[in-house]
Write an enzyme that holds these catalytic residues in place. Structure first.
Site, short mmCIF file in Angstrom:
data_model
loop_
_atom_site.label_atom_id
_atom_site.label_comp_id
_atom_site.label_asym_id
_atom_site.label_seq_id
_atom_site.Cartn_x
_atom_site.Cartn_y
_atom_site.Cartn_z
N HIS A 126 1.11 1.81 -10.43
CA HIS A 126 1.95 0.67 -10.77
C HIS A 126 3.43 1.08 -10.77
O HIS A 126 4.27 0.40 -10.16
CB HIS A 126 1.56 0.14 -12.16
N GLU A 127 3.74 2.18 -11.43
CA GLU A 127 5.12 2.62 -11.52
C GLU A 127 5.63 3.15 -10.17
O GLU A 127 6.79 2.93 -9.81
CB GLU A 127 5.26 3.70 -12.60
N HIS B 2 6.85 0.32 -7.97
CA HIS B 2 8.23 -0.10 -8.27
C HIS B 2 9.24 0.85 -7.64
O HIS B 2 10.21 0.42 -7.00
CB HIS B 2 8.45 -0.12 -9.79
#
Length: 220
Positions: A22-23, A26
């Protein structure tokens, strides 16, 4: 006792799998959009240690909610600030849904292998928790409340203007803590209506996972 320990171990291993992607999404998207800040801070990696917040991780395992280190981003470096800000904000949740789609068949396959002590159960539980967490991350982070990804998208679209934006920016974190506190009260007291947020999330999760389970159900 052993079952409880194994549950927390499996949840932690699932978080090791889910949260870094998820990170990383980004960070990777921000870099592709022209901002090298995440790379300078070493966040363009799948190494969990670069993304984990110790307290947030413990809260994830014990309470079912938590947080990671925010990815440092400078939107001023984007090629198209408004558009790219939306891309970066939504990249994490889209990655979560894609991961849920890819992990679910692995879970189905794991149920077909012979049982071998606790190892088979651990594998099955890690995959199931990873699938579930990805669905929850997808839904939860779409909520347009500060500091979630949904808010970041609203922030880019509204250009940080308007009463709705100001309300979410000012009170968003308090709203989230309010929901979490009510969930804890529901667990302690057994009064179900205190856990209304969890019930809504559970219902939404059951709906949002249908395309994934239906698709792979045609194959397995």
């Amino acid at each position: 006792m052993v079952e409880y320990i194994l549950k927390y171990v499996c949840v932690f291993l699932a978080i090791l799998l889910v949260l870094p992607f998820h990170e990383f999404a980004h960070a990777f998207t921000a870099v592709k959009c022209g901002d090298s800040t995440p790379k300078l801070y070493g966040r363009c990696t799948l190494n969990p240690l670069k993304h984990f917040d110790p307290v947030g991780t413990v809260c994830f395992v014990i309470f079912g909610f938590g947080w990671a280190k925010p990815v440092p981003i400078n939107p001023n470096n984007f090629k198209h600030v408004r558009r790219d800000s939306v891309f970066v904000a939504l990249s994490g949740v889209l990655t979560n849904y894609l991961m849920a789609f890819l992990i679910y068949p692995l879970f189905l396959l794991s149920t077909m292998i012979p049982s071998f002590w606790y190892l088979t159960a651990i594998l099955q539980n890690v995959l199931w928790y990873a699938f579930t967490l990805n669905i929850v991350f997808f839904l939860f982070n779409l909520i347009p409340i500060y500091p979630l990804d949904g808010f970041r998208a609203v922030e880019a679209i509204t250009k940080k203007r308007g009463k709705f934006y100001e309300f979410l920016k000012t009170y968003g974190i308090y709203i989230l803590f309010f929901f979490f506190a009510f969930n804890i009260v529901a667990d302690v007291t057994g009064i179900k209506w205190f856990g209304i947020f969890d019930m809504v999330m559970a219902k939404a999760s059951s709906i949002i996972r249908v395309p994934i389970t239906a698709f792979w159900g045609l194959i397995f």
